[in-house]
Write a protein that holds these residues in place. Sequence first.
Motif, mmCIF file in Angstrom:
data_model
loop_
_atom_site.group_PDB
_atom_site.id
_atom_site.type_symbol
_atom_site.label_atom_id
_atom_site.label_comp_id
_atom_site.label_asym_id
_atom_site.label_seq_id
_atom_site.Cartn_x
_atom_site.Cartn_y
_atom_site.Cartn_z
ATOM 1 N N GLU A 1 36.337 35.986 42.499
ATOM 2 C CA GLU A 1 37.753 35.861 42.123
ATOM 3 C C GLU A 1 38.035 36.470 40.752
ATOM 4 O O GLU A 1 38.906 36.011 40.019
ATOM 5 N N PHE B 1 39.526 39.443 39.934
ATOM 6 C CA PHE B 1 40.267 40.550 40.534
ATOM 7 C C PHE B 1 40.514 41.701 39.561
ATOM 8 O O PHE B 1 40.456 42.876 39.945
ATOM 9 N N LYS C 1 46.901 41.592 45.989
ATOM 10 C CA LYS C 1 46.515 40.236 45.603
ATOM 11 C C LYS C 1 47.024 39.891 44.205
ATOM 12 O O LYS C 1 47.504 38.778 43.951
#
Length: 258
Positions: A218, A220, A250
């Motif tokens: 996670e 990103f 995302k």
Amino acid sequence: MSHPHPHPHPPAGMGMPPPGMGPGGGMPPPPALNPAILSLLDSIPHKDVPFHLQSIQIPTPPNVPPQQGIIVTCIEHKNSSCEECQVDFNALNYMHQFLRSAPPEAIPPPPNVQPPPQRAEMIKNLKEQGNTAFKAQQFPAAIQAYSKSADMALSRPPWELSALSRDETAIALCNRSAAFAFVNAWANALADAEAVVILKRPWTKGHFRKARALVGLERFEDAKQALIDGLQYEPNDKELNNFLNEIDEKLRQAELED
């Protein structure tokens, strides 16, 4: 062509290849020495050192037949190191013993000799075993095979081409990173991918694996940067561009939710 040395020459048969490996036995002829190097060796100050060759019994493990060896000693006292004769042949005797007993991979070959193909074949076979297990979704077995392939690639002798070892290692680690990703071992997947990028930076597959592991963690923004780094080498890489679009989406959704 011969030239003087500061050490004695072994007699015929001492240190020679075993029967069947001499002329006509399949061994390539030794490479020709550079005349400039020979001239340099001949110009080095030296002195002839009298010596004696003495047979000794080599220590062997139990149940092993006794073996005879040869050492260099001084002529008068038959000592390998003699203060009175001012000689010390211990280093020469040790080197001779090592060369006789060392495994083949411990002794550098002559220049311009290609490495034996057996290691490359074994590395390739292990990689293919990993690929087969990966396709069957047997990821622990795939990880084990890729690990063995990488270990064997990294164990190449230092005198072999480093580029060969780098390529073999990068492929094995890249595949192992993918296998780690499928079992959600994201930290391991990231470590392998980062090693691939270091070993083979222009290869976009390493950057893709790194981005995928970072997404699994996670992270990103870091994943986006990993893809941008890879696109510097292949701006039109479809896989990287598609993944970059997914990450941008995302990030936009995360901003909307905030």
